[in-house]
Design a protein around this motif. Structure first.
Motif, PDB file in Angstrom:
ATOM      1  N   ARG A 153      -2.178   3.684  -3.559  1.00  0.00           N
ATOM      2  CA  ARG A 153      -3.307   3.521  -2.662  1.00  0.00           C
ATOM      3  C   ARG A 153      -4.152   4.190  -4.308  1.00  0.00           C
ATOM      4  O   ARG A 153      -4.604   5.029  -3.385  1.00  0.00           O
ATOM      5  CB  ARG A 153      -3.192   4.237  -1.327  1.00  0.00           C
ATOM      6  CG  ARG A 153      -1.893   3.320  -0.722  1.00  0.00           C
ATOM      7  CD  ARG A 153      -1.854   4.431   0.597  1.00  0.00           C
ATOM      8  NE  ARG A 153      -0.768   4.452   1.028  1.00  0.00           N
ATOM      9  CZ  ARG A 153       0.179   5.793   1.597  1.00  0.00           C
ATOM     10  NH1 ARG A 153      -0.622   6.717   1.915  1.00  0.00           N
ATOM     11  NH2 ARG A 153       1.434   5.778   1.468  1.00  0.00           N
ATOM     12  N   ASP A 183      -5.903  -2.204  -4.369  1.00  0.00           N
ATOM     13  CA  ASP A 183      -7.138  -3.014  -3.859  1.00  0.00           C
ATOM     14  C   ASP A 183      -6.551  -3.893  -4.614  1.00  0.00           C
ATOM     15  O   ASP A 183      -5.889  -5.463  -3.773  1.00  0.00           O
ATOM     16  CB  ASP A 183      -7.580  -2.506  -2.765  1.00  0.00           C
ATOM     17  CG  ASP A 183      -6.860  -1.138  -1.916  1.00  0.00           C
ATOM     18  OD1 ASP A 183      -5.922  -1.108  -1.770  1.00  0.00           O
ATOM     19  OD2 ASP A 183      -8.201  -1.149  -1.088  1.00  0.00           O
ATOM     20  N   SER A 210       0.665  -0.933   0.036  1.00  0.00           N
ATOM     21  CA  SER A 210       0.042   0.116  -0.413  1.00  0.00           C
ATOM     22  C   SER A 210       0.337   1.168  -0.106  1.00  0.00           C
ATOM     23  O   SER A 210       0.500   2.518  -0.077  1.00  0.00           O
ATOM     24  CB  SER A 210      -1.436   0.177   1.064  1.00  0.00           C
ATOM     25  OG  SER A 210       0.030  -0.282   2.409  1.00  0.00           O
TER      26      SER A 210
END
Length: 91
Positions: free
Chosen positions: A41, A46, A37
């Motif tokens: 980000r 993700d 991360s």
């Protein structure tokens, strides 16, 4: 080569183990070290990390299946040799 040749089965087993090690050693299997991360980000990041993790797990499972198949080939080679020994070396 016959599937009744123990030497051939053992060679195939070695090939499968080598393939398993090779696919687990590819650079793609280390990408997760660069996908933290702190690098990226966003929701898409993700998702990408999740997909990468899933794909790496699939590769590891495939490598383990190759190793299991290699084990089965070696076990079969040993069985063939025992059968031949019991028959007095008859092929």
């Amino acid at each position: 080569m016959s599937t009744h040749d123990p030497d051939h089965l053992r060679r195939r087993a070695r090939t499968l183990r080598t393939l398993a090690t090779t696919i687990e050693s590819t650079p793609a299997m280390a990408l997760d070290a660069h996908a933290g991360s702190d690098t990226w980000r966003t929701p898409r990041a993700d998702l990408c990390r999740w997909i990468l993790s899933t794909n790496q797990a699939q590769v590891h499972r495939a490598a383990e299946e190759l190793r299991w198949d290699a084990h089965r080939l070696e076990r079969r080679a040993a069985e063939i040799e025992l059968e031949r020994a019991a028959l007095g070396g008859v092929s």
